[in-house]
Design a protein around this motif. Structure first.
Motif: not given
Length: 469
Positions: A315-316, A367-372, A406-413
């Protein structure tokens, strides 16, 4: 009445005449005092000295010997005697083959008369005694005698054997340095004079052999360095501050990248005055291009190795080791009080790997790493905690509960497309919000967030559980 006017005028004239005589006497005494001081300084610690009337060709004051290393005293010369005769006697004590071609310039009566006419007043030459490793410096001071205009000379002999030995050592040092240095300048920081002993490469033809220290070094730097490097390092050779910087050290060094490669510049003190201030220095440059490139490569490799040790390869993001190392520096900052920890876990991640394969699971992780990265502020700290877990340490003042949602919602979507298949996942999140991090340990904070994460899992997943302590 007429007599009184004459008397008064005469009185005024007498007063003016008296003032002129006093002024002349003052300046004459002042000049005599200055001459005596200069003369005494010249005569200090000399081997011997004498005075000659060059016009009359006669030594009027016989040599006053303090120490007779020259052997002149043994010649039993009779004074007064002719100046040229005395010079011949002086030459007889010298080594017959003298390497310096100027050794006998301006020595005879005729040569000194010509030198004075040409404007010379202070003539110095060095000699070596016959069959002895003893060196002397002969200083001839020329001046006109006031009463008759005769050309006079005070001749002073100083033993410079030790000085000559130092000069020889200095010469040998310069010869040795030329084998390892690409540029060598010797400078006097007081009178701002320098001479070039060596300046190779593209700058060699552009730098004069001698001149002002400031000018020579500026020309060298201007031809050797790019504008950015020149401006960055100009403070290093600034002569106005150089003596102060050399007050407590004999050497200053700096590595500088030139237009042709890396060099190391050294400024070395060779002479100090009675107050300990640097007077003469050597400016040396030597190539360190290979060493510097190897050093830079080693540094880059060390940084890369450190980064690899502190970061998750997939993930980097920071790994747990890197997270804890940086966290240790943050929590000891006395300015930090409020903080939050957000623990995150991908729901049913094993089924993603089982259904779509591990490569697809890796893409979900990225993708989750980029979201964070997009949601959490740069001032905060986040990492891949291990497996499918992520961790964030919020200390920038943001509302951790809002950030977690915000993190939860972004991953859900989020929809991850892999090999034509759409993959969707959710996160279970636990948050511990702390009002005074100095009253609780970091392990307690993380454990509380982890407990909240477990509650989110039991509550149906894809939820955020918060606890404030």
């Amino acid at each position: 009445m007429g007599f009184a006017m004459v008397h008064n005028d005469g009185t005024k004239k007498n007063k003016k005449s008296l003032v002129k005589r006093l002024v002349r006497k003052y300046y004459k005494e002042e000049l005599k005092e200055q001459i005596n001081k200069y003369r005494n300084a010249i005569l200090a610690d000399c081997e011997y000295f004498y005075v000659a009337d060059i016009t009359a060709d006669v030594v009027i004051k016989s040599p006053d010997f303090k120490d007779d290393k020259t052997g002149m005293k043994d010649l039993n010369l009779q004074f007064p005697m002719g100046f040229n005769t005395y010079i011949q006697a002086w030459k007889s004590t010298l080594q017959p083959i003298y390497k310096e071609t100027h050794a006998f310039r301006a020595q005879t009566r005729e040569e000194l008369l010509g030198a004075f006419t040409a404007g010379e007043r202070n003539i110095q030459m060095d000699y070596k005694l016959k069959d002895k490793d003893i060196y002397f410096r002969k200083t001839t001071l020329l001046y006109e005698r006031g009463r008759d205009g005769h050309l006079m000379a005070t001749v002073v002999i100083h033993d410079i054997t030790n000085e000559r030995a130092d000069e020889e050592s200095h010469r040998l040092l310069l010869e040795a340095l030329q084998n390892v240095c690409s540029s060598i300048f010797e400078g006097n920081l007081v009178d701002n004079f320098a001479q070039k002993f060596k300046s190779s490469g593209s700058t060699g033809n552009h730098v004069p052999n001698a001149g002002r220290w400031d000018d020579l070094i500026e020309i060298w730097a201007g031809k050797t360095l790019t504008e950015d490097v020149y401006n960055k390092n100009k403070d290093f050779w600034d002569r106005t501050s150089l003596r102060a910087r050399l007050r407590t050290t004999n050497i200053l060094t700096r590595d500088i990248q030139t237009i042709t490669g890396w060099i190391q510049v050294s400024i070395i003190v060779t002479t100090r005055d009675s107050m300990g201030q640097a007077v003469k220095v050597l400016w040396l440059t030597r190539s360190i291009d290979e060493q510097k490139k190897a050093e830079i490569l080693a540094t880059e490799r060390l940084k890369e190795a450190t980064k690899n040790a502190d970061h998750d390869e997939l993930t980097g993001l920071y790994n747990r080791h890197g997270f804890n190392k940086r966290l240790g520096r943050i929590v000891t900052d006395p300015r930090r009080h409020i903080c939050s920890v957000i623990m995150m876990d991908i729901d049913d991640f094993k089924s993603v790997n089982d259904t779509y394969g591990h490569d697809a699971g890796d893409e979900v992780m990225k993708r989750i790493a980029r979201t964070l990265k997009n949601i959490i502020r740069k001032d905060d700290l986040y990492c891949r905690w291990g497996g499918e877990e992520f961790n964030a340490f919020i200390y920038s003042g943001g509302d951790a509960e809002v950030i977690a949602e915000r993190i939860r919602k972004a991953v859900e979507d989020m929809a991850v497309v892999y090999e034509g298949k759409v993959i969707r996942v959710t996160l279970s999140i636990g948050v511990c919000m702390v009002s005074d991090m100095k009253k609780i340990t970091m392990n307690e904070i993380i454990n509380t967030a982890d407990r909240c994460l477990y509650i989110s899992k039991r509550s149906g997943k894809n939820t955020v559980t918060v606890e404030r302590i």
